[in-house]
Design an enzyme around this catalytic site. Structure first.
Site, PDB file in Angstrom:
ATOM      1  N   GLU A  59     -82.072  60.166  21.468  1.00  0.00           N
ATOM      2  CA  GLU A  59     -80.859  60.778  22.022  1.00  0.00           C
ATOM      3  C   GLU A  59     -81.122  61.632  23.261  1.00  0.00           C
ATOM      4  O   GLU A  59     -80.357  61.615  24.213  1.00  0.00           O
ATOM      5  CB  GLU A  59     -80.136  61.619  20.961  1.00  0.00           C
ATOM      6  CG  GLU A  59     -79.256  60.805  20.013  1.00  0.00           C
ATOM      7  CD  GLU A  59     -80.032  60.202  18.870  1.00  0.00           C
ATOM      8  OE1 GLU A  59     -81.201  60.584  18.676  1.00  0.00           O
ATOM      9  OE2 GLU A  59     -79.488  59.332  18.168  1.00  0.00           O
ATOM     10  N   HIS A 128     -73.600  63.854   8.864  1.00  0.00           N
ATOM     11  CA  HIS A 128     -72.812  62.766   9.457  1.00  0.00           C
ATOM     12  C   HIS A 128     -71.321  63.075   9.407  1.00  0.00           C
ATOM     13  O   HIS A 128     -70.507  62.161   9.464  1.00  0.00           O
ATOM     14  CB  HIS A 128     -73.055  61.450   8.718  1.00  0.00           C
ATOM     15  CG  HIS A 128     -74.406  60.846   8.918  1.00  0.00           C
ATOM     16  ND1 HIS A 128     -75.556  61.392   8.406  1.00  0.00           N
ATOM     17  CD2 HIS A 128     -74.805  59.733   9.590  1.00  0.00           C
ATOM     18  CE1 HIS A 128     -76.597  60.636   8.735  1.00  0.00           C
ATOM     19  NE2 HIS A 128     -76.173  59.632   9.464  1.00  0.00           N
TER      20      HIS A 128
END
Lengths: 319, 328
Positions: A59, A128
């Protein structure tokens, strides 16, 4: 007009903008296969791997490379898959993308869209499920967008792609399959900073965004049967946010409730409530999640959600 | 001059010397000005390391991009950023390269391909990957150089960038400026492998180590890896072993240095002295010519200071501009 899901609407926005502007491209993990939620389905076939670009799971370098590519004139769409994962790339977003223009004295443009899906999605648990939109509203230089409907997801994403500033674009994972009418007009964009009147009302103003707009609308429908008329405003973008629309509404109704899925403490609701209190002196309330990581077990997770009943109860107390 | 021993023509050598001396005078002046209280913020000086930036940048044009570090003044000057604008920026003046909004650690000139010094260690590496990718997609032959210190080379974003550049076969060169200290921490302790060449091979790219005080060695090694990147051969890592004459930042007490260490560096490992000895010893450039450049470099820096001193500070009307292009 045609009916599309929230995910399909975003995909259509990207396809149209990529046809319109050859400098627009997208990158992220698994994009060549259509994206983990199918939100890039078929785009690699049309635009090829040079513009629908697969990346390693990395990322920080994905975000950082996008900042660099934006600074030299391209317009990347950065797919982070979950806003939780984007935390691996916060330096590149907050210290680089958001600040480049200011600290370089206006030289830089960083036209990039960072897609960071948010929200509780059944039993996805603490890493999440987060809704971290307030973090980014706190960062000068970033635009923050939180669409609630398929039509908005298309129109706002098109505006985000055309924006010359970095836009943190936060879709709600629980809305991917929500279907709705979406205008087919390729030139139709929705300006960033303009709220949407989700439901007109007279007695109280309820401000929300993202998935919680639908929950607020449900509560407002229930309250109507009790003779309480609640106006529901979908902010759509949190920075810039539509102060005029909210202040105008509260000036009429005389009271404000802000509702969001994110943790209540330090949420963007506090900013909206404070602004209304400062400007109008009207009574304000906030509803958000308790200050806990999102739990896994369904009965616990349900306790982390703001429900229609909670909203209706809060409105009754205020009305 | 066809019989001279260097592969670089005399005019370029004169330019290189001028660049190195300009950097040196710029940094020596800042050392004095910081101590005098004339500079509002932190500065990290490049003195002692001039040969690396100068030799590498000789291979680049405005179409090539660099992402610099907190120790960026040398990179800026070698990449062609205006010295007056730099000095103005460091003094926080409206005449500065960034209108006084960035300071030493954020000097940028995008028109020169200088994508910014950077206050975050290692953060330039992914920016260079992005610039390299854009150049590759456009097919414009541009390359991007990421500068990083030995300390920041341990950052995840740097290591991720090596992998990304290799996976995407980007026209990027990662230059590790190894001056032996990560702030105050020795590279011997902080970098787990013995050689940066090993790190490069771990990411499937060539790695080269050169004596960063040897202008000619850096120029040759950089020429090879930059040409390779430009021709589509992918990324490389170039380690330049070098020394900094001052602390991590101005004001650093440098208790980690050995007694007499800096004096030895200035006497025996000064890249400018080494360059000067090489070109005069070979009879390519006379000492008198170099002395003239010395005086000109000093005059240029003095002029930059005068210009910056006379320039106004930014005003309140500048406070909230340049945050967004389209919004407020």
């Amino acid at each position: 007009m045609g009916e599309l899901t929230y995910a399909q609407a975003a995909r259509e926005a990207i396809a149209e903008e990529m046809r319109r502007d050859p400098d627009v491209w997208a990158l992220g993990e698994d994009l060549g296969r259509g994206g983990v939620f199918g939100q890039y389905a078929g785009l690699a076939d049309e635009f090829g791997p040079e513009r629908i670009c697969d990346t390693p799971i990395s990322e920080a370098s994905i975000m950082g490379a996008s900042v660099g590519a934006a600074m030299v004139g391209t317009r990347p769409i950065v797919e982070m898959r979950f806003s939780d994962f984007a935390l691996c790339a916060v330096d590149e977003l907050v210290n680089q993308a958001a600040k480049a223009r200011y600290m370089f004295g206006g030289q830089a443009r960083v036209p990039m869209v960072i897609r960071e899906p948010i929200g509780i999605w059944r039993s996805s648990a603490a890493q999440h499920s987060q809704s971290l939109e307030a973090w980014y509203t706190h960062i000068p230089g970033l635009v923050v967008v939180t669409p609630a409907t398929p039509a908005d997801n298309k129109g706002l994403l098109k505006s985000a792609i055309r924006s010359d500033d970095p836009v943190v674009y936060m879709e709600h994972k629980n809305l991917w399959s929500l279907a709705g009418e979406v205008p087919g007009d390729e030139d139709r964009t929705i300006p960033l900073g303009a709220a949407r009147l989700a439901r007109a009302g007279e007695d109280v103003t309820v401000v929300s965004w993202s998935r919680m707009v639908h929950v607020c609308a449900g509560a407002a429908a229930a309250l109507e049967g009790e003779g309480i008329s609640a106006e529901v405003i979908d902010l759509r973008t949190l920075w810039p946010w539509d102060r005029e629309r909210v202040l105008g509404s509260v000036a009429r109704t005389g009271r404000l409730l802000v509702v969001h899925e994110a943790v209540s403490v330090g949420g963007f609701g506090a900013e909206v409530a404070a602004t209304v209190a400062e400007e109008l002196g009207a009574p304000v309330r906030r509803l958000g999640a308790p200050r806990i990581p999102i739990p896994y077990a369904p009965p616990l997770e349900d306790r982390a959600r703001v429900t229609e009943d909670m909203i209706a109860a809060a409105v009754r107390e205020m009305a | 001059m066809t019989d001279q021993p260097f592969s670089i023509d005399r005019g370029t050598l004169l330019d290189a010397y001028r660049t190195m001396k300009t950097i040196r005078e710029f940094e020596e002046r800042l050392h004095v000005d910081v101590a005098r209280g004339d500079i509002p913020g932190f500065v990290h000086l490049y003195a002692g390391e001039e040969a690396a930036a100068t030799a590498i940048m000789l291979h680049l044009g405005d179409n090539d991009r660099i992402a610099s570090t907190h120790r960026g003044h040398g990179h800026c000057i070698a990449k062609g950023v205006d010295v007056k604008e730099m000095m103005g920026e460091i003094r926080g003046k409206a005449s500065g390269a960034c209108k006084g909004k960035g300071g030493s650690m954020h000097i940028a000139d995008l028109s020169k391909g200088m994508m910014g010094a950077n206050g975050i260690l290692g953060a330039g590496a992914p920016l260079a990957c992005g610039a390299g990718l854009a150049a590759k997609r456009r097919g414009d032959g541009g390359v991007a150089i990421s500068f990083v210190g030995d300390g920041a080379s341990n950052q995840g974003m740097f290591l991720e960038s090596l992998n990304l550049a290799a996976v995407w076969n980007l026209p990027v060169v990662f230059v590790v400026e190894n001056n032996g200290y990560a702030e105050s921490t020795s590279v011997e302790w902080a970098v787990a492998c013995d050689s940066y060449v090993d790190r490069a091979s771990g990411f499937g790219m060539p790695g080269v180590t050169v004596d960063g005080t040897d202008f000619f060695a850096v120029h040759e090694a950089a020429g090879e890896v930059i040409a390779r990147a430009r021709e589509g051969g992918g990324p490389s890592l170039l380690e330049c072993k070098m020394y900094r004459f001052y602390g991590h930042f101005e004001g650093d007490a440098q208790t980690y240095r050995a007694q007499g260490e800096v004096e030895n560096l200035r006497e025996n490992h000064d890249c400018i002295k080494i360059f000067r000895a090489a070109v005069t010893g070979a009879g390519v450039i006379s000492a008198a010519e170099l002395d003239t450049i010395d005086a000109q470099a000093l005059a240029l820096v003095n002029e930059a200071v005068e210009h910056a001193t006379a320039a106004p500070m930014p005003g309140p009307e500048d406070l909230e501009t340049d945050v967004y292009i389209s919004y407020a």
